[in-house]
Design a protein around this motif. Structure first.
Motif, PDB file in Angstrom:
ATOM      1  N   THR A 150       1.120  -1.251  -0.186  1.00  0.00           N
ATOM      2  CA  THR A 150      -0.272   0.346   0.040  1.00  0.00           C
ATOM      3  C   THR A 150       0.743   1.028  -0.165  1.00  0.00           C
ATOM      4  O   THR A 150       0.503   1.961  -0.246  1.00  0.00           O
ATOM      5  CB  THR A 150      -0.785   0.020   1.290  1.00  0.00           C
ATOM      6  OG1 THR A 150      -0.475  -0.237   2.058  1.00  0.00           O
ATOM      7  CG2 THR A 150      -1.890  -1.185   1.473  1.00  0.00           C
ATOM      8  N   LEU A 151       1.787   0.950   0.206  1.00  0.00           N
ATOM      9  CA  LEU A 151       2.956   2.370  -0.330  1.00  0.00           C
ATOM     10  C   LEU A 151       4.250   2.484  -1.000  1.00  0.00           C
ATOM     11  O   LEU A 151       4.761   0.915  -1.119  1.00  0.00           O
ATOM     12  CB  LEU A 151       4.038   2.654   1.366  1.00  0.00           C
ATOM     13  CG  LEU A 151       3.081   2.059   3.067  1.00  0.00           C
ATOM     14  CD1 LEU A 151       3.177   2.529   3.916  1.00  0.00           C
ATOM     15  CD2 LEU A 151       2.231   3.591   2.960  1.00  0.00           C
ATOM     16  N   SER A 152       4.421   3.626  -1.117  1.00  0.00           N
ATOM     17  CA  SER A 152       5.868   3.619  -1.557  1.00  0.00           C
ATOM     18  C   SER A 152       6.880   3.533  -0.975  1.00  0.00           C
ATOM     19  O   SER A 152       7.194   4.138   0.413  1.00  0.00           O
ATOM     20  CB  SER A 152       5.749   4.748  -2.690  1.00  0.00           C
ATOM     21  OG  SER A 152       4.250   4.585  -3.909  1.00  0.00           O
ATOM     22  N   PRO A 153       7.844   3.395  -1.986  1.00  0.00           N
ATOM     23  CA  PRO A 153       9.516   4.079  -0.979  1.00  0.00           C
ATOM     24  C   PRO A 153       9.670   4.547  -0.587  1.00  0.00           C
ATOM     25  O   PRO A 153       9.095   5.677  -1.135  1.00  0.00           O
ATOM     26  CB  PRO A 153      10.539   3.087  -1.909  1.00  0.00           C
ATOM     27  CG  PRO A 153      10.098   2.902  -2.548  1.00  0.00           C
ATOM     28  CD  PRO A 153       8.373   2.906  -3.171  1.00  0.00           C
ATOM     29  N   GLY A 154       9.907   5.046   0.702  1.00  0.00           N
ATOM     30  CA  GLY A 154      10.462   6.299   0.872  1.00  0.00           C
ATOM     31  C   GLY A 154       9.192   7.141   1.779  1.00  0.00           C
ATOM     32  O   GLY A 154       9.324   8.105   3.221  1.00  0.00           O
ATOM     33  N   ASP A 155       7.623   6.480   2.076  1.00  0.00           N
ATOM     34  CA  ASP A 155       6.671   6.904   2.242  1.00  0.00           C
ATOM     35  C   ASP A 155       6.626   7.293   3.871  1.00  0.00           C
ATOM     36  O   ASP A 155       7.523   6.183   4.747  1.00  0.00           O
ATOM     37  CB  ASP A 155       5.507   5.756   1.590  1.00  0.00           C
ATOM     38  CG  ASP A 155       4.341   6.694   1.309  1.00  0.00           C
ATOM     39  OD1 ASP A 155       5.624   7.649   0.289  1.00  0.00           O
ATOM     40  OD2 ASP A 155       3.951   5.928  -0.009  1.00  0.00           O
ATOM     41  N   HIS A 156       5.645   8.379   4.408  1.00  0.00           N
ATOM     42  CA  HIS A 156       6.199   8.316   5.561  1.00  0.00           C
ATOM     43  C   HIS A 156       5.213   7.715   5.959  1.00  0.00           C
ATOM     44  O   HIS A 156       3.964   7.815   6.273  1.00  0.00           O
ATOM     45  CB  HIS A 156       6.252   9.669   5.827  1.00  0.00           C
ATOM     46  CG  HIS A 156       6.112  10.683   6.897  1.00  0.00           C
ATOM     47  ND1 HIS A 156       7.293  11.325   7.237  1.00  0.00           N
ATOM     48  CD2 HIS A 156       5.549  10.506   8.563  1.00  0.00           C
ATOM     49  CE1 HIS A 156       7.263  11.996   9.398  1.00  0.00           C
ATOM     50  NE2 HIS A 156       5.554  11.282   9.485  1.00  0.00           N
ATOM     51  N   VAL A 157       4.589   7.368   7.443  1.00  0.00           N
ATOM     52  CA  VAL A 157       4.274   6.629   8.357  1.00  0.00           C
ATOM     53  C   VAL A 157       3.831   6.942   9.566  1.00  0.00           C
ATOM     54  O   VAL A 157       5.284   7.492  10.697  1.00  0.00           O
ATOM     55  CB  VAL A 157       4.766   4.725   7.480  1.00  0.00           C
ATOM     56  CG1 VAL A 157       3.865   4.072   7.015  1.00  0.00           C
ATOM     57  CG2 VAL A 157       5.961   4.280   8.377  1.00  0.00           C
ATOM     58  N   LEU A 158       2.824   6.994  10.450  1.00  0.00           N
ATOM     59  CA  LEU A 158       2.979   7.610  11.725  1.00  0.00           C
ATOM     60  C   LEU A 158       2.621   5.568  12.690  1.00  0.00           C
ATOM     61  O   LEU A 158       1.704   5.507  12.418  1.00  0.00           O
ATOM     62  CB  LEU A 158       1.642   8.476  12.047  1.00  0.00           C
ATOM     63  CG  LEU A 158       1.690   9.064  13.552  1.00  0.00           C
ATOM     64  CD1 LEU A 158       3.140  10.608  13.429  1.00  0.00           C
ATOM     65  CD2 LEU A 158       0.803   9.302  13.155  1.00  0.00           C
TER      66      LEU A 158
END
Length: 392
Positions: A77-85
């Motif tokens: 569901t995410l791309s490389p480097g995406d920000h997650v909390l």
């Protein structure tokens, strides 16, 4: 190995005791995993799992631990480097963050009190600050197995909605599913991660990833993170007919079919009420021994397991090992910074009142023989509560 009469008490908050009915189901002969009988069975499993999770769009089944599904949730569901909390209030929450970081995502940690649940107001405030919408996912553990603390997932969804934030809500429900009410669609959860070895009453070996339509859309839209074995696209195509893009663990799936049938027969409300009843009896026993529950929020105590604090200078790990050696019962160890400071009593899965009382008797006998400071009366307090508590 020396023979020991009776049965071992596996009183962990997972893995849990596997019912005989599940084991018997797993002894069936393996069938063709490309044949029509297998496909029909798996399509039925998908429907049963949707019922347990609370009506997600789809439930992926992987031959892995739940930790593998931490990974599949992120990379699909995410791309490389995406920000997650990530809300960190326990060992497993922290470990999920470690996974995300190792996979190349930008992980922001909101440090919480390990003795309390996720703070929706703090999450809402951080999301409100994210005006450029850099945060792509919010990660929360529903029931933190290491601490015996349950968080209010509906309030976390409210925090996202209050901020008008499009981030995906990802939840670890490894030790809460089939022990505590869980409603994926109603609470607006996009990805739920779970494993087979706790409330679902199976041996370890299956991981589940229940997903919303929003999560599936995100999967189709994003520039993908590296993935192969855990790729949802390959799974979705084969899952339509009840199949997998690899050789599946057929005997574990037989066991899953049996466990889902058992949960249906008991009923979701009755299952959760049973766990709540056994958990309350355990907490009363802990109080009766003069010991302290690690969870300090009365509204967040776990139905799956109780984490008990040893006294200052006392070794909870030595106590746990002594109980195993003398009374053939496994209690949960303290994890991470809690090693030696706590022990954990599991009360989930295939468990009833008399089984719990046997486990609590083992704890009380262990307290009497180990030198852990305590008072008498825990076992009696639990027995009195269970004798008066009514089943629904």
């Amino acid at each position: 190995m020396t023979y020991r009469s009776g049965r071992h008490f596996l009183q962990l908050p997972g893995p849990t005791q596997v019912p005989g009915r599940v084991f018997r189901a797993m002894t069936r002969a393996v069938i063709d995993h490309r044949g029509p009988e297998f496909g029909r069975m798996v399509l039925g499993l998908f429907e049963g799992l949707k019922w347990v999770f609370g009506d997600p769009a789809h439930v992926f089944i992987f031959p892995s631990s739940a930790s593998g599904c931490w990974e599949t949730a992120l990379v699909n569901t995410l791309s490389p480097g995406d920000h997650v909390l990530l809300w960190n209030n326990g060992f497993f929450a922290s470990k999920w963050g470690d996974f995300a970081r190792a996979l190349g995502f930008d992980v922001e940690i909101l440090e919480g009190d390990w003795r309390g649940p996720a703070d929706a107001e703090t999450i809402a405030a951080r999301l409100a600050q994210d005006r450029e919408r850099q945060i792509q996912a919010v990660l929360v553990v529903h029931n933190e197995t290491s601490t015996g603390v349950t968080s209010d997932i509906a309030s976390v969804r409210d925090a996202l909605d209050e901020a008008g934030h499009p981030a995906l809500l990802m939840v670890d429900a490894v030790s809460s599913l089939a022990a505590t009410p869980y409603r994926q669609a109603e609470w607006g959860v996009d990805v739920t991660v779970c494993g087979s070895q706790k409330g679902l009453m199976l041996p370890p070996g299956l991981g589940f990833c229940a997903v919303s339509e929003k999560a599936l859309d995100r999967h189709r839209e994003v520039a993908p993170a590296p993935r192969a074995y855990f790729d949802w696209t390959a799974m979705l195509g084969d899952n339509e007919g009840g199949y997998f893009p690899y050789t599946p663990p057929t005997t574990l799936l037989y066991g899953l079919e049996a466990s889902l049938a058992m949960l249906r027969e008991e009923g979701a409300d009755a299952t959760c009420a049973r766990h709540a009843r056994l958990a309350e009896a355990t907490r009363r026993a802990v109080a009766g021994w003069g010991l302290r529950n690690y969870c300090q929020d009365a509204g967040a105590v776990s139905n799956a397991g109780t984490t008990v604090m040893a006294g200052e200078g006392e070794d909870a790990e030595a106590f746990r090992l002594a109980v195993l050696e003398r009374f053939d019962m496994s209690l949960g160890t303290g994890l991470g910074p809690l090693k030696g400071k706590v022990f954990r009593i599991g009360h989930l899965g295939d468990l009833n009142e008399l089984m719990l009382m046997g486990a609590l008797a083992g704890v009380e006998m262990g307290l009497k023989t180990s030198g852990i400071t305590h008072t008498a009366g825990g076992l009696a307090a639990a027995a009195e509560f269970l004798a008066e508590a009514r089943r629904p």
